[in-house]
Design an enzyme around this catalytic site. Structure first.
Site, mmCIF file in Angstrom:
data_model
loop_
_atom_site.group_PDB
_atom_site.id
_atom_site.type_symbol
_atom_site.label_atom_id
_atom_site.label_comp_id
_atom_site.label_asym_id
_atom_site.label_seq_id
_atom_site.Cartn_x
_atom_site.Cartn_y
_atom_site.Cartn_z
ATOM 1 N N ASP A 31 0.761 -1.459 0.143
ATOM 2 C CA ASP A 31 -0.171 0.177 -0.250
ATOM 3 C C ASP A 31 0.820 0.883 -0.108
ATOM 4 O O ASP A 31 1.691 1.269 0.864
ATOM 5 C CB ASP A 31 -0.704 -0.289 1.283
ATOM 6 N N ILE A 32 0.403 2.218 -0.976
ATOM 7 C CA ILE A 32 1.625 3.538 -0.565
ATOM 8 C C ILE A 32 1.432 4.298 0.208
ATOM 9 O O ILE A 32 2.081 5.041 0.768
ATOM 10 C CB ILE A 32 0.621 4.542 -1.400
ATOM 11 N N ASN A 87 -12.692 -3.780 2.476
ATOM 12 C CA ASN A 87 -13.643 -1.764 2.287
ATOM 13 C C ASN A 87 -14.550 -2.190 1.269
ATOM 14 O O ASN A 87 -14.170 -2.392 -0.043
ATOM 15 C CB ASN A 87 -12.647 -0.552 2.140
ATOM 16 N N GLY A 93 -16.103 3.139 3.329
ATOM 17 C CA GLY A 93 -15.033 3.180 3.602
ATOM 18 C C GLY A 93 -13.913 3.065 1.809
ATOM 19 O O GLY A 93 -12.416 3.171 2.302
ATOM 20 N N GLN A 94 -14.129 1.947 1.109
ATOM 21 C CA GLN A 94 -13.593 1.874 -0.303
ATOM 22 C C GLN A 94 -13.510 3.116 -0.472
ATOM 23 O O GLN A 94 -13.851 4.402 -1.594
ATOM 24 C CB GLN A 94 -14.353 0.819 -1.500
ATOM 25 N N HIS A 100 -10.434 -5.507 -3.645
ATOM 26 C CA HIS A 100 -8.675 -5.479 -3.223
ATOM 27 C C HIS A 100 -9.107 -5.614 -0.892
ATOM 28 O O HIS A 100 -10.043 -5.269 -0.995
ATOM 29 C CB HIS A 100 -7.500 -4.494 -3.159
ATOM 30 N N HIS A 102 -7.034 -6.068 2.288
ATOM 31 C CA HIS A 102 -5.697 -5.244 2.696
ATOM 32 C C HIS A 102 -4.906 -6.135 3.845
ATOM 33 O O HIS A 102 -6.106 -6.806 4.996
ATOM 34 C CB HIS A 102 -6.332 -4.053 3.787
HETATM 35 P P1 5GP Z 1 -9.217 0.943 -0.063
HETATM 36 O O1 5GP Z 1 -9.982 2.533 0.777
HETATM 37 O O2 5GP Z 1 -10.530 1.125 -1.760
HETATM 38 O O3 5GP Z 1 -10.272 -0.090 0.806
HETATM 39 O O4 5GP Z 1 -8.080 1.055 -0.271
HETATM 40 C C1 5GP Z 1 -8.097 1.527 -1.331
HETATM 41 C C2 5GP Z 1 -6.254 1.750 -0.605
HETATM 42 O O5 5GP Z 1 -5.154 1.711 -2.156
HETATM 43 C C3 5GP Z 1 -5.377 2.658 -0.006
HETATM 44 O O6 5GP Z 1 -4.845 2.327 0.662
HETATM 45 C C4 5GP Z 1 -4.004 3.391 -0.630
HETATM 46 O O7 5GP Z 1 -3.593 3.842 0.426
HETATM 47 C C5 5GP Z 1 -3.911 2.716 -1.917
HETATM 48 N N1 5GP Z 1 -3.191 3.495 -2.695
HETATM 49 C C6 5GP Z 1 -3.647 4.077 -3.644
HETATM 50 N N2 5GP Z 1 -3.791 4.554 -4.879
HETATM 51 C C7 5GP Z 1 -2.460 3.847 -4.469
HETATM 52 C C8 5GP Z 1 -1.124 3.656 -5.866
HETATM 53 O O8 5GP Z 1 -1.446 3.893 -7.140
HETATM 54 N N3 5GP Z 1 -0.501 2.287 -5.588
HETATM 55 C C9 5GP Z 1 -0.391 1.629 -4.161
HETATM 56 N N4 5GP Z 1 0.315 0.626 -4.383
HETATM 57 N N5 5GP Z 1 -1.635 1.958 -3.305
HETATM 58 C C10 5GP Z 1 -2.063 2.963 -3.832
#
Ligand code: 5GP
Ligand code: ZN
Length: 107
Positions: A31-32, A87, A93-94, A100, A102
């Site tokens: 995760d970034i 999420n 919270g998505q 994906h 986590h």
């Molecule tokens: P969500 O909130 O959709 O479950 O999680 C999205 C996740 O993707 C977040 O934890 C966010 O930090 C991560 N993320 C967003 N953009 C990027 C990216 O460009 N590269 C990577 N490796 N992770 C990302």
């Protein structure tokens, strides 16, 4: 593949990434913005928007991901345990609308 999907672009190489694991079903990246010392994202290669769009035909993929999680956790040294989060939808919270999981741990 879906146009303008961040994770599809990572999967097809349009955006650079350094996967920690890949196979025919998924890629796994860091995760970034890690929330814990280990924070991986397990991303199916197929563009599935969220858990709401998972169908019976995805049963093998979903089982594959579940079986992969403890292996990845072990590889990352998370021997005391780990956390998994999915999420779903804006209310869940998505932020990236490509399914994906986590994998978090290390505190
Ligand atoms: P969500 O909130 O959709 O479950 O999680 C999205 C996740 O993707 C977040 O934890 C966010 O930090 C991560 N993320 C967003 N953009 C990027 C990216 O460009 N590269 C990577 N490796 N992770 C990302
Ligand atoms: Zn996608």
């Amino acid at each position: 593949m879906s146009d303008n999907c961040l994770f599809c672009k990572i999967i097809n190489g349009e955006l650079p990434s350094t996967p920690v694991y890949t196979d025919e079903h998924v890629i796994v990246i860091w995760d970034i913005n890690p929330k814990e010392p280990v924070h991986l994202l397990i991303i199916p290669r197929e563009h599935i928007i969220s858990l709401n769009e998972v169908e019976e035909k995805h049963d093998h993929l979903m089982a594959h991901i579940m079986l992969l999680l403890p292996k990845l956790a072990h590889e990352q040294g998370l021997d005391k345990g780990f956390r998994t989060v999915i999420n779903t939808g804006s209310g869940g919270g998505q932020e990236v609308f490509h399914l994906h999981v986590h994998l978090l741990g290390g505190f």
